[in-house]
Design a protein around this motif. Structure first.
Motif, PDB file in Angstrom:
ATOM      1  N   THR A 149      14.495  -0.428   0.506  1.00 21.26           N
ATOM      2  CA  THR A 149      13.160  -0.155  -0.017  1.00 21.26           C
ATOM      3  C   THR A 149      12.864   1.305   0.279  1.00 21.26           C
ATOM      4  OG1 THR A 149      12.382  -2.423   0.317  1.00 21.26           O
ATOM      5  CG2 THR A 149      10.714  -0.707   0.172  1.00 21.26           C
ATOM      6  N   LEU A 150      12.945   2.135  -0.763  1.00 18.91           N
ATOM      7  CA  LEU A 150      12.757   3.579  -0.588  1.00 18.91           C
ATOM      8  C   LEU A 150      11.272   3.901  -0.635  1.00 18.91           C
ATOM      9  CD1 LEU A 150      15.564   4.897  -2.970  1.00 18.91           C
ATOM     10  CD2 LEU A 150      15.673   4.637  -0.497  1.00 18.91           C
ATOM     11  N   ILE A 154       4.472   2.990  -0.798  1.00 21.18           N
ATOM     12  CA  ILE A 154       4.767   2.711  -2.210  1.00 21.18           C
ATOM     13  C   ILE A 154       6.258   2.925  -2.417  1.00 21.18           C
ATOM     14  CG2 ILE A 154       4.260   3.293  -4.601  1.00 21.18           C
ATOM     15  CD1 ILE A 154       1.646   4.502  -3.690  1.00 21.18           C
ATOM     16  N   SER A 155       6.921   1.915  -2.968  1.00 21.05           N
ATOM     17  CA  SER A 155       8.373   1.978  -3.154  1.00 21.05           C
ATOM     18  C   SER A 155       8.734   1.518  -4.561  1.00 21.05           C
ATOM     19  CB  SER A 155       9.092   1.086  -2.143  1.00 21.05           C
ATOM     20  OG  SER A 155       8.631   1.342  -0.838  1.00 21.05           O
ATOM     21  N   PRO A 156       9.717   2.159  -5.194  1.00 24.03           N
ATOM     22  CA  PRO A 156      10.149   1.706  -6.524  1.00 24.03           C
ATOM     23  C   PRO A 156      10.893   0.373  -6.424  1.00 24.03           C
ATOM     24  CG  PRO A 156      11.583   3.447  -5.735  1.00 24.03           C
ATOM     25  CD  PRO A 156      10.475   3.335  -4.734  1.00 24.03           C
ATOM     26  N   SER A 159       4.029   7.122  -7.342  1.00 28.16           N
ATOM     27  CA  SER A 159       4.457   8.216  -6.459  1.00 28.16           C
ATOM     28  C   SER A 159       4.804   9.466  -7.257  1.00 28.16           C
ATOM     29  CB  SER A 159       5.673   7.776  -5.636  1.00 28.16           C
ATOM     30  OG  SER A 159       5.334   6.717  -4.785  1.00 28.16           O
ATOM     31  N   VAL A 160       5.476   9.285  -8.366  1.00 31.14           N
ATOM     32  CA  VAL A 160       5.848  10.419  -9.218  1.00 31.14           C
ATOM     33  C   VAL A 160       4.604  11.024  -9.864  1.00 31.14           C
ATOM     34  CG1 VAL A 160       7.210  11.136 -11.222  1.00 31.14           C
ATOM     35  CG2 VAL A 160       8.106   9.403  -9.649  1.00 31.14           C
TER      36      VAL A 160
END
Length: 364
Positions: free
Chosen positions: A27-28, A47-49, A145-146
């Motif tokens: 989990t990045l 927040i993770s993708p 996040s982006v």
């Protein structure tokens, strides 16, 4: 001998294969958020993708509470679909209320101490409760996040805010001659809006902010002109009416001269700005009125810069770095100051801008 050499090389290259980790097993965390609940508990967001094709959501938000940032993150592993790793964090966001009441170092320490964490992540102050940002639904934007990163970078390029990463915040917080700052972000009518600059005192607490309108003048004081800095100025005296002139500051020459007299620091800030006119609400003969217009523009820029400096002195913060000049040229007097921020608040700062119009635009 050659056979042993080949065997050694083979072992050397495959030794890391046992330690490999599949991406979908991780989990990045790309964004980490810190806030405080109504009963005073620390809230840690991440927040993770999501890489799983069967999932409907493209990212997941995890919220935990803990006594420290690390404690909160450890608890998040119980909710995450994979082991949480922090090496790819792009944004660290704190709520304005949380930053007002807490020394940021107490909660950011884990990012600087643990080498597995990223210290190049953007440091951002959010105006409002953080859950408002974390659970926003952006239909026409990429992953949250982006989108946060892109909004901050775009606003910074147009000088509507500033940019500060974790490393810069740490350096400014430890430097006696400056105080930290950070870009501000808010949610307005369901969309992300970046604008304004959060100001921190010597205790690393949020004390106030510069508005979106004041941010370009903050950049000029920082000598951060490139790329172009756009200003819209209200001009009086060009005609009988109040007119608006928009300019693009293309380059500048700066000279900050400090001195110490009568127990007070003095700064003479000289700046020569080369500008391009991009808009005028009135029609005048620009070439004929050039000298007069340049003086009026310089006068209005001086007024706005002085207002920004006065605001910084009221908050007793020096994000511009006037203390760097005081330390370089008046070292003995600078060392005698117990608090540079308080000395800066009493300093006399005279700003002398001159403007040179290098282009009137395509029409003239």
């Amino acid at each position: 001998m050659k056979r042993w050499t080949y065997m050694f090389l083979c072992l050397f290259f495959i030794v890391g294969c046992n330690a490999k980790t599949q991406l979908d097993e991780l989990t990045l965390a790309l964004t980490v958020g810190l806030d405080e609940s109504q009963n005073g508990k620390l809230l840690v967001y991440s927040i993770s993708p999501v890489f799983n094709k069967e999932s409907e959501n493209i990212y997941e938000v995890i919220r935990t509470s803990g006594v420290t940032t690390r404690d909160g993150r450890s608890k998040a592993n119980a909710f995450a679909s994979g082991k949480i790793v922090g090496g790819k964090v792009q944004n660290v966001i704190v709520s304005k209320t949380f930053a007002e009441t807490h020394d940021m170092f107490s909660y950011l320490d884990v990012f600087y101490r643990d080498p597995k964490n990223s210290i190049t992540a953007n440091f951002i102050v959010f105006d409002g409760p953080l859950k408002k940002l974390m659970y926003i639904h952006l239909k026409d934007k990429p992953r949250l996040s982006v989108a946060i990163r892109d909004v901050i970078l775009t606003a910074h390029t147009s000088k509507q805010t500033t940019k500060a990463n974790m490393l810069l915040f740490h350096r400014l917080a430890l430097d006696r001659a400056q105080t930290p700052f950070a870009p501000m972000l808010k949610v307005h009518k369901g969309d992300l809006v970046a604008g304004g600059i959060a100001l921190f005192n010597e205790q690393r607490k949020y004390v106030g902010s510069l508005s979106q309108t004041e941010s370009p003048y903050f950049s000029i004081l920082q000598k951060n002109i490139k790329p172009s800095t756009f200003l819209t100025l209200a001009i009086k005296g060009l005609t009988k009416q109040k007119e608006y002139i928009s300019i693009s500051v293309e380059h500048g020459d700066f000279s900050y001269k400090p001195s110490f007299r009568n127990g007070t620091f003095h700064f003479d800030a000289h700046m020569r700005l080369g500008v391009v006119m991009t808009e005028s609400t009135t029609y005048i003969d620009m070439k004929k009125e050039k000298k007069k217009l340049e003086k009026l523009l310089a006068k209005e820029i001086q007024k706005q810069l002085e207002l920004v400096v006065k605001k910084l002195q009221t908050y007793e913060v020096d994000p511009i770095g006037f203390g760097l000049y005081a330390r370089a040229y008046e070292y003995k007097q600078f060392q005698k100051q117990k608090s540079w921020a308080k000395a800066f608040a009493k300093a006399e700062i005279n700003i002398h801008p001159t403007v040179e119009i290098i282009s009137y635009g395509v029409l003239q």
